[in-house]
Design a protein around this motif. Structure first.
Motif, short mmCIF file in Angstrom:
data_model
loop_
_atom_site.label_atom_id
_atom_site.label_comp_id
_atom_site.label_asym_id
_atom_site.label_seq_id
_atom_site.Cartn_x
_atom_site.Cartn_y
_atom_site.Cartn_z
N SER A 85 29.59 8.92 15.01
CA SER A 85 30.28 9.89 13.91
C SER A 85 31.09 9.29 13.00
CB SER A 85 31.16 10.83 14.76
OG SER A 85 32.30 10.19 15.13
N ALA A 88 34.60 8.41 14.35
CA ALA A 88 34.58 7.15 14.88
C ALA A 88 34.46 5.95 14.14
CB ALA A 88 33.49 7.31 15.93
N GLU A 185 38.50 13.86 15.19
CA GLU A 185 37.11 13.74 15.88
C GLU A 185 37.07 15.22 16.71
OE1 GLU A 185 33.50 12.61 16.68
OE2 GLU A 185 34.97 10.68 16.24
#
Length: 199
Positions: A85, A88, A185
């Motif tokens: 992601s 991340a 996140e």
């Protein structure tokens, strides 16, 4: 002609590097506030006029990679591994760029200490870091196919860059950055579940 230009550019780059190296060495030896622009110029064997042709001010002598910082932030989004992601990828980049590796280089640790303990450098570093917010937001928007001025992309870029500042002064800066990125996140509910127990 192009060969001459190449030599000229190499000489300018060498002078710039000599000034940056001399400045960092003197700042680490004596402390930032005890070193003048003239001290740095003398150590690099150039005039102060030459120094100002390469650097706009004293703080800039310490941070010589502004364009590289922006390119690396954008690359963290565009060149991340498949399946990773964007938060991340930015988490990993911020931890590496601002906190160093798990086994830090002593030179990097001294540089971080100098920056953190010198208010002028700390403020300059923060301004320089946050200057890349727009470029990062655009890279995020481009990656997900959103409009260039998408507010969610702008918010992610802003808070991802601010995470390192929020960690300053914490007992465990790395853990603080991790918690901030957990929020980015997974959202508030997940971040609240992973927090310390109440009471």
């Amino acid at each position: 002609m192009s060969e001459t230009m190449g030599r000229r550019e190499r000489k300018k780059a060498a002078t710039r590097q000599a000034l940056a190296d001399a400045a960092l060495r003197l700042f680490l030896e004596r402390g930032y506030d005890q070193v003048s622009i003239k001290d740095v110029a003398d150590a690099a064997d150039v005039s102060t006029t030459t120094l100002f042709k390469h650097f706009p001010g004293k703080e800039a002598l310490v941070f010589d990679e502004d364009a590289d910082l922006e390119a690396a932030l954008v690359a963290a989004v565009r060149e991340r591994p498949a399946g990773q992601s964007i938060p991340a990828a930015l988490r990993a980049h911020v931890i590496h760029a601002k906190l160093g590796s798990a086994t830090p280089d002593p030179g990097f640790a001294r540089f971080v200490q100098l920056t953190e303990e010198t208010p002028a450098l700390r403020e300059y570093a923060h301004r320089m870091w946050m200057r890349h917010e727009t470029a990062l937001a655009r890279a995020i928007a481009e990656d997900i196919g959103a409009p260039e001025d998408d507010i969610a992309c702008a918010a992610l870029a802003h808070f991802a860059l601010e995470a390192a500042s929020l960690a300053r002064g914490r007992a465990n800066p790395r853990q603080a950055v991790e918690r901030a990125f957990d929020l980015l996140e997974h959202g508030w509910q997940a971040a609240a579940r992973s927090g310390a127990p109440k009471g």
